[in-house]
Design an enzyme around this catalytic site. Structure first.
Site, PDB file in Angstrom:
ATOM      1  N   LYS A  73       9.430  -7.874  17.196  1.00 33.78           N
ATOM      2  CA  LYS A  73       8.622  -8.860  16.475  1.00 33.78           C
ATOM      3  C   LYS A  73       8.292  -9.974  17.449  1.00 33.78           C
ATOM      4  O   LYS A  73       9.030 -10.212  18.421  1.00 33.78           O
ATOM      5  CB  LYS A  73       9.434  -9.427  15.312  1.00 33.78           C
TER       6      LYS A  73
ATOM      7  N   VAL B 106      -2.012  -3.091  -2.884  1.00 35.19           N
ATOM      8  CA  VAL B 106      -1.006  -2.062  -3.174  1.00 35.19           C
ATOM      9  C   VAL B 106      -0.858  -1.879  -4.686  1.00 35.19           C
ATOM     10  O   VAL B 106      -0.807  -0.751  -5.181  1.00 35.19           O
ATOM     11  CB  VAL B 106       0.364  -2.418  -2.554  1.00 35.19           C
TER      12      VAL B 106
ATOM     13  N   TYR C  71      -2.875  -2.243  -7.168  1.00 32.00           N
ATOM     14  CA  TYR C  71      -3.942  -1.461  -7.816  1.00 32.00           C
ATOM     15  C   TYR C  71      -3.741   0.046  -7.559  1.00 32.00           C
ATOM     16  O   TYR C  71      -3.758   0.859  -8.479  1.00 32.00           O
ATOM     17  CB  TYR C  71      -5.333  -1.901  -7.314  1.00 32.00           C
TER      18      TYR C  71
HETATM   19  P1  NAD Z   1      -2.490  -8.494  -1.802  1.00 28.49           P
HETATM   20  O1  NAD Z   1      -2.633  -9.886  -1.306  1.00 28.49           O
HETATM   21  O2  NAD Z   1      -3.659  -7.582  -1.765  1.00 28.49           O
HETATM   22  O3  NAD Z   1      -1.955  -8.503  -3.311  1.00 28.49           O
HETATM   23  C1  NAD Z   1      -1.024  -9.395  -3.791  1.00 28.49           C
HETATM   24  C2  NAD Z   1      -1.445  -9.755  -5.199  1.00 28.49           C
HETATM   25  O4  NAD Z   1      -0.427 -10.575  -5.768  1.00 28.49           O
HETATM   26  C3  NAD Z   1      -2.752 -10.563  -5.258  1.00 28.49           C
HETATM   27  O5  NAD Z   1      -3.640  -9.938  -6.157  1.00 28.49           O
HETATM   28  C4  NAD Z   1      -2.297 -11.924  -5.737  1.00 28.49           C
HETATM   29  O6  NAD Z   1      -3.279 -12.585  -6.532  1.00 28.49           O
HETATM   30  C5  NAD Z   1      -1.076 -11.566  -6.540  1.00 28.49           C
HETATM   31  N1  NAD Z   1      -0.150 -12.663  -6.791  1.00 28.49           N
HETATM   32  C6  NAD Z   1       0.124 -13.731  -6.031  1.00 28.49           C
HETATM   33  N2  NAD Z   1       1.019 -14.532  -6.639  1.00 28.49           N
HETATM   34  C7  NAD Z   1       1.332 -13.926  -7.798  1.00 28.49           C
HETATM   35  C8  NAD Z   1       2.199 -14.259  -8.877  1.00 28.49           C
HETATM   36  N3  NAD Z   1       2.924 -15.367  -8.880  1.00 28.49           N
HETATM   37  N4  NAD Z   1       2.296 -13.396  -9.901  1.00 28.49           N
HETATM   38  C9  NAD Z   1       1.555 -12.273  -9.930  1.00 28.49           C
HETATM   39  N5  NAD Z   1       0.705 -11.928  -8.970  1.00 28.49           N
HETATM   40  C10 NAD Z   1       0.596 -12.754  -7.914  1.00 28.49           C
HETATM   41  O7  NAD Z   1      -1.254  -7.882  -0.985  1.00 28.49           O
HETATM   42  P2  NAD Z   1      -0.851  -6.353  -0.857  1.00 28.49           P
HETATM   43  O8  NAD Z   1      -1.374  -5.833   0.429  1.00 28.49           O
HETATM   44  O9  NAD Z   1      -1.160  -5.635  -2.114  1.00 28.49           O
HETATM   45  O10 NAD Z   1       0.731  -6.469  -0.669  1.00 28.49           O
HETATM   46  C11 NAD Z   1       1.570  -6.751  -1.771  1.00 28.49           C
HETATM   47  C12 NAD Z   1       3.008  -6.916  -1.291  1.00 28.49           C
HETATM   48  O11 NAD Z   1       3.444  -5.722  -0.648  1.00 28.49           O
HETATM   49  C13 NAD Z   1       3.218  -8.035  -0.266  1.00 28.49           C
HETATM   50  O12 NAD Z   1       4.508  -8.584  -0.442  1.00 28.49           O
HETATM   51  C14 NAD Z   1       3.169  -7.294   1.054  1.00 28.49           C
HETATM   52  O13 NAD Z   1       3.895  -7.991   2.066  1.00 28.49           O
HETATM   53  C15 NAD Z   1       3.863  -6.005   0.688  1.00 28.49           C
HETATM   54  N6  NAD Z   1       3.493  -4.881   1.549  1.00 28.49           N
HETATM   55  C16 NAD Z   1       2.199  -4.488   1.643  1.00 28.49           C
HETATM   56  C17 NAD Z   1       1.870  -3.418   2.453  1.00 28.49           C
HETATM   57  C18 NAD Z   1       0.438  -2.951   2.562  1.00 28.49           C
HETATM   58  O14 NAD Z   1       0.232  -1.839   3.055  1.00 28.49           O
HETATM   59  N7  NAD Z   1      -0.538  -3.708   2.118  1.00 28.49           N
HETATM   60  C19 NAD Z   1       2.871  -2.735   3.179  1.00 28.49           C
HETATM   61  C20 NAD Z   1       4.199  -3.145   3.049  1.00 28.49           C
HETATM   62  C21 NAD Z   1       4.502  -4.223   2.230  1.00 28.49           C
END
Ligand code: NAD
Length: 361
Positions: free
Chosen positions: A80, A184, A186
């Site tokens: 990292k 994720v 969705y």
């Molecule tokens: P994203 O930003 O697309 O989605 C997160 C969603 O959470 C948004 O729609 C946001 O409006 C919503 N949100 C924020 N605060 C909230 C609350 N208090 N209550 C309910 N909803 C709330 O992010 P993502 O890419 O979908 O990632 C989601 C999580 O998964 C994150 O913690 C990310 O670190 C983790 N993650 C994602 C991936 C990936 O491939 N995208 C991989 C590993 C881990």
């Protein structure tokens, strides 16, 4: 604590402190372990209050990447980088290029990617100085949005967790409360709905909630009400630290299994879940699809192979649940144990292999 004591504590291999006079870059690159392969992990930009705070963070995050890659069975180690500064104020192309030059000095032992405060577009500047970058558009094997593969892995992780806790991995009629309808969230709902799971959804963005309600017949709830939903699985897909003193006493689920990073506010909350009889799918195990997707860039495979690999999360979680049961420890500790075991075996195999004469000299 002395710097070397900190480095020794979690057995880090190499920590590089970087400074570039012209751009004002102050950064730290930590390589935790390269037994399984080059150390991969994102670059985070954060306004740390001190170098010590930055060091603690980069050591912790790089160690986490080693475990994540090991349990996902990838030929990758953990690393990292952190850049000290405010990404809204201090981030410049010169600073990012300077970071790229330092990454390049490591000759591929460390491979970087985006993280908090550093986006895909920032990585393009880093890529001008080093090829050891993943997750950008202009590389020949750019893997694109990892969310569908992450969601697919979480879906299989939920199936494994249901098998362990509920005695079936068929999701028809299983009630899943999903926190976050983002990238994720969705795709996870899409996978779950295709098998007939009954969904509850919340998000601070009403538009995103509406889409999941319309597309997958989910029931919407207020963001704060999600913890009180009576369900089989609570799937956090929004925020970190959502398993805490405040939420723990409210949860009415049998399983916590979702994509969000760092779900446990503190380790003791993992112990508390265990004590309450709630099965916890360790976050870095169940959300490894994103890392698996990025790994595809390095070895040249596409989304279908990545999805196939992400299906392996099912078996990995079952192994972790077995270790937890046999050793009488919470699942988040069992995951670390499995990771360490895989690394130990790989290290032993390396030692057993005879070295070429040139390397021995
Ligand atoms: P994203 O930003 O697309 O989605 C997160 C969603 O959470 C948004 O729609 C946001 O409006 C919503 N949100 C924020 N605060 C909230 C609350 N208090 N209550 C309910 N909803 C709330 O992010 P993502 O890419 O979908 O990632 C989601 C999580 O998964 C994150 O913690 C990310 O670190 C983790 N993650 C994602 C991936 C990936 O491939 N995208 C991989 C590993 C881990």
């Amino acid at each position: 604590m002395d710097v070397f004591d900190q480095i020794h504590e979690a057995h880090h291999e190499q920590v590089v402190f970087c400074h570039d006079e012209e751009s004002g870059l102050d950064s730290i690159i930590a390589i935790h372990d390269t037994t399984l392969g080059p150390a991969l992990g994102g670059t985070r930009m954060w306004p740390y209050r001190s170098a010590d705070e930055a060091l603690i963070d980069v050591l912790r995050l790089s160690e986490g990447m080693t475990y994540k890659a090991a349990v996902a069975d990838l030929e990758l180690g953990g690393g990292k980088a952190v850049i000290i500064g405010d990404s809204k104020r201090d981030k410049t192309p010169e600073l990012l290029r300077a970071h790229g030059r330092f990454v390049d000095t490591l000759g591929g032992r460390y491979i970087t990617a985006e993280d908090v405060g550093i986006g895909v577009e920032d990585m393009e500047y880093v890529y001008e100085e080093t090829k050891h970058v993943t997750g950008i558009r202009s590389t020949p094997h750019g893997s694109g949005d990892p969310s569908p593969v992450t969601a697919y892995g979480v879906y299989h992780g939920i199936k494994a967790s249901c098998r362990k806790k509920l005695g079936t991995d068929e999701l028809k009629g299983i009630r899943v409360a999903v926190q976050g309808a983002g990238h994720v969230g969705y795709h996870l709902c899409e996978n779950l709905a295709s098998e007939g799971a009954v969904l509850t959804i919340c998000d601070i963005d009403d538009e995103r909630v509406r889409k999941v309600v319309d597309d997958f017949r989910a029931t919407p709830v207020d963001t704060d009400a999600i913890y009180d939903v009576n369900c089989d699985v609570f799937a956090p897909c929004a925020l970190g630290a959502i398993i805490n003193d405040g939420t723990l006493r409210r949860l009415r689920c049998s399983i916590v299994a979702g994509a969000a990073n760092n779900q446990l506010e503190e380790d003791r909350h993992g112990d508390a879940l265990d004590a309450k009889g709630i099965l916890y799918a360790p976050d870095y195990v169940i959300n490894a699809g994103g890392l698996i997707n990025v790994y595809g860039e390095l070895v040249g495979y596409g989304i279908e192979t990545a999805k196939e690999k992400a299906r392996g999360i099912y078996g990995t979680l079952l192994s972790i649940y077995d270790i937890a049961e046999e050793d009488g420890i919470p699942t988040y500790r069992a995951a670390d144990r499995l990771a360490r075991e895989r690394i130990r075996k790989a290290r032993e195999q390396k030692l057993e292999r005879p070295q070429p004469v040139a390397e021995r000299a």
